[in-house]
Scaffold this active site. Structure first.
Site, PDB file in Angstrom:
ATOM      1  N   LYS A   1     108.112 -55.222  28.594  1.00 42.28           N
ATOM      2  CA  LYS A   1     109.328 -55.299  27.778  1.00 42.28           C
ATOM      3  C   LYS A   1     109.033 -55.204  26.287  1.00 42.28           C
ATOM      4  O   LYS A   1     109.824 -54.642  25.533  1.00 42.28           O
ATOM      5  CB  LYS A   1     110.122 -56.572  28.097  1.00 42.28           C
TER       6      LYS A   1
ATOM      7  N   LYS B   1     111.276 -49.116  38.621  1.00 47.30           N
ATOM      8  CA  LYS B   1     112.220 -50.100  39.171  1.00 47.30           C
ATOM      9  C   LYS B   1     113.660 -49.771  38.753  1.00 47.30           C
ATOM     10  O   LYS B   1     113.879 -49.363  37.607  1.00 47.30           O
ATOM     11  CB  LYS B   1     111.826 -51.483  38.615  1.00 47.30           C
TER      12      LYS B   1
ATOM     13  N   LYS C   1     118.624 -52.674  34.749  1.00 50.29           N
ATOM     14  CA  LYS C   1     119.858 -52.692  33.950  1.00 50.29           C
ATOM     15  C   LYS C   1     119.716 -51.873  32.680  1.00 50.29           C
ATOM     16  O   LYS C   1     120.680 -51.332  32.169  1.00 50.29           O
ATOM     17  CB  LYS C   1     120.175 -54.124  33.524  1.00 50.29           C
TER      18      LYS C   1
HETATM   19  N1  AQP Z   1     115.106 -53.280  41.169  1.00 46.63           N
HETATM   20  C1  AQP Z   1     115.147 -54.488  41.698  1.00 46.63           C
HETATM   21  N2  AQP Z   1     114.889 -54.669  43.010  1.00 46.63           N
HETATM   22  C2  AQP Z   1     114.944 -55.908  43.577  1.00 46.63           C
HETATM   23  N3  AQP Z   1     115.248 -57.018  42.871  1.00 46.63           N
HETATM   24  C3  AQP Z   1     115.513 -56.877  41.560  1.00 46.63           C
HETATM   25  N4  AQP Z   1     115.837 -57.755  40.596  1.00 46.63           N
HETATM   26  C4  AQP Z   1     116.009 -57.110  39.421  1.00 46.63           C
HETATM   27  N5  AQP Z   1     115.791 -55.797  39.588  1.00 46.63           N
HETATM   28  C5  AQP Z   1     115.472 -55.619  40.903  1.00 46.63           C
HETATM   29  C6  AQP Z   1     116.000 -59.177  40.835  1.00 46.63           C
HETATM   30  O1  AQP Z   1     117.293 -59.563  40.382  1.00 46.63           O
HETATM   31  C7  AQP Z   1     117.224 -60.899  39.930  1.00 46.63           C
HETATM   32  C8  AQP Z   1     117.891 -61.010  38.605  1.00 46.63           C
HETATM   33  O2  AQP Z   1     117.208 -60.229  37.659  1.00 46.63           O
HETATM   34  P1  AQP Z   1     117.439 -60.529  36.143  1.00 46.63           P
HETATM   35  O3  AQP Z   1     118.810 -60.214  35.785  1.00 46.63           O
HETATM   36  O4  AQP Z   1     117.084 -61.921  35.841  1.00 46.63           O
HETATM   37  O5  AQP Z   1     116.419 -59.709  35.327  1.00 46.63           O
HETATM   38  P2  AQP Z   1     115.645 -58.395  35.454  1.00 46.63           P
HETATM   39  O6  AQP Z   1     114.634 -58.468  36.546  1.00 46.63           O
HETATM   40  O7  AQP Z   1     115.072 -58.188  34.114  1.00 46.63           O
HETATM   41  O8  AQP Z   1     116.718 -57.290  35.745  1.00 46.63           O
HETATM   42  P3  AQP Z   1     116.546 -55.803  35.387  1.00 46.63           P
HETATM   43  O9  AQP Z   1     117.635 -55.068  36.017  1.00 46.63           O
HETATM   44  O10 AQP Z   1     115.180 -55.321  35.687  1.00 46.63           O
HETATM   45  O11 AQP Z   1     116.784 -55.776  33.815  1.00 46.63           O
HETATM   46  P4  AQP Z   1     115.938 -55.089  32.691  1.00 46.63           P
HETATM   47  O12 AQP Z   1     116.446 -53.723  32.630  1.00 46.63           O
HETATM   48  O13 AQP Z   1     116.283 -55.878  31.474  1.00 46.63           O
HETATM   49  O14 AQP Z   1     114.491 -55.156  33.052  1.00 46.63           O
HETATM   50  C9  AQP Z   1     115.758 -61.310  39.919  1.00 46.63           C
HETATM   51  O15 AQP Z   1     115.480 -62.111  41.061  1.00 46.63           O
HETATM   52  C10 AQP Z   1     115.024 -60.002  40.013  1.00 46.63           C
HETATM   53  O16 AQP Z   1     113.794 -60.129  40.677  1.00 46.63           O
END
Ligand code: AQP
Length: 344
Positions: free
Chosen positions: A114, A206, A209
């Site tokens: 990040k 992955k 968001k």
């Molecule tokens: N691609 C994914 N596959 C399975 N699980 C996922 N999670 C996130 N992406 C995937 C799971 O969703 C939960 C909440 O995630 P979060 O909102 O706390 O943060 P994150 O992992 O940072 O979400 P993103 O979408 O990946 O955001 P960005 O783009 O900011 O990096 C967690 O249990 C996570 O494991």
């Protein structure tokens, strides 16, 4: 020592809730409700480790709460709230900042990803994110944490912090009558066919968001047409689907779509390939679209309905926060006692 079994997990209100968040986390939260006492948190303190527009954050917080409820979490039987309403999360995180070692945090791959090349400009909060996450879990002395695969390393760190606190303060814990260990070592629950949902545009990245391309993900609020278009445009390879799982090796896009189908249908990759082995992607994508629309359509519609009534959502969050705060306050009282802080 046996700890009361309790589930904790959180989702960041950072917009664009997607299929990965659903299959990797929220769907699993729902399934655990009958077996455990559950605490599900909209982790807004985590969200501000990167810039959030104050004009949009309240909506994003309510949208995650709406997603929890629309997916089937019962906020009466369990606890649903947003993190910033319970100050004990930040309080315990400070104690954990003093327990965790710099070397441990330096190994966290999510920070490296990040922060990227602009590391010097990343917030201190982004770096310390895992100690706050440990506090989120351990302020409730939660024993089980359902998360996606990407959170595994942070969970291991939470266990290390719990273990080190128990060791460093072992004598105090015993002398003050808190048993042999004060914190449980929380267990990650990372199971199923979609623990790491990948981008629809790149099977090696992955689903996320923050991906600039909206075609990389299926958002929980996408309508049927958008879902269909995104699946139609999802990257694939020229071969038909294999009839056995082994045939998915080195075919990340095929593996991802089959995994998504399996998780949505509540079955396994092997069963999906039993049905669609040797099929062309056009046939499979059309079946996947029907399934995704059938499963996600009602969730998206219910989320939209719920967010139209922010007062009702805020009432759920306030009720959850009050119940969470009681539990967190008990832990913090004991932690202060164990650490040796004087209370007047
Ligand atoms: N691609 C994914 N596959 C399975 N699980 C996922 N999670 C996130 N992406 C995937 C799971 O969703 C939960 C909440 O995630 P979060 O909102 O706390 O943060 P994150 O992992 O940072 O979400 P993103 O979408 O990946 O955001 P960005 O783009 O900011 O990096 C967690 O249990 C996570 O494991």
């Amino acid at each position: 020592m046996a700890f009361l079994e309790r589930v904790f997990s959180g989702v960041q209100p950072t917009g664009n809730l997607h299929l990965g968040n659903y299959l990797g986390a929220i769907k699993r939260f729902v399934e655990l409700q009958d077996r455990y006492d559950c605490i599900y948190c909209v982790v807004d303190l985590h969200a501000i480790t990167v810039w959030q527009d104050p004009a949009e954050l309240p909506h994003a917080i309510r949208e995650v709460a709406a997603a929890f409820i629309a997916c089937g979490i019962d906020p009466k039987r369990h606890i649903v709230f947003n993190q910033s309403q319970v100050a004990e999360h930040a309080e315990l995180a400070w104690v954990f900042n003093c327990v965790a070692r710099l070397g441990w945090l330096n190994r966290m791959t999510q920070f490296k990803e990040k922060a990227g090349k602009d590391r010097e400009n990343a917030s201190v909060g982004l770096y310390a994110y895992p100690t706050l996450m440990a506090a989120d879990i351990l302020v409730y002395r939660a024993t089980h944490v359902p998360v996606g695969e990407d959170q595994k390393q942070h969970l291991e760190l939470a266990r290390d912090i719990a273990q080190k606190f128990n060791n460093d303060f072992g004598r105090s814990i015993r002398e003050r009558g808190y048993g042999e260990a004060f914190f449980p070592l929380p267990e990650p629950l990372i199971t199923g066919e979609a623990t790491r949902v990948m981008s629809l545009r790149d099977g090696n990245a992955k689903m996320s968001k923050s991906d600039a391309s909206d075609y990389s993900r299926i958002n929980l609020t996408d309508d049927a047409d958008s879902i269909a278009q995104k699946i139609r445009r999802a990257k694939t390879d020229p071969e038909p689907l294999p009839s056995e799982e082994k045939g998915l090796e080195r075919r990340p896009e095929a593996d991802n779509l089959v995994g998504i189908y399996a998780a949505l249908a509540g079955t396994t990759r092997a069963a999906v390939l039993g049905e669609f082995g040797n099929a062309q992607f056009s046939t499979f994508k059309s079946a996947l679209t029907d399934l995704a629309v059938a499963k996600l359509g009602p969730i998206g519609a219910e989320m939209q309905r719920l967010v139209r009534d922010p007062v009702a959502i805020d009432a759920v969050l306030a009720d959850g926060a009050a119940r969470a705060q009681k539990l967190a306050a008990e832990t913090m009282k004991a932690v202060k006692d164990i650490v040796g802080f004087v209370r007047s």
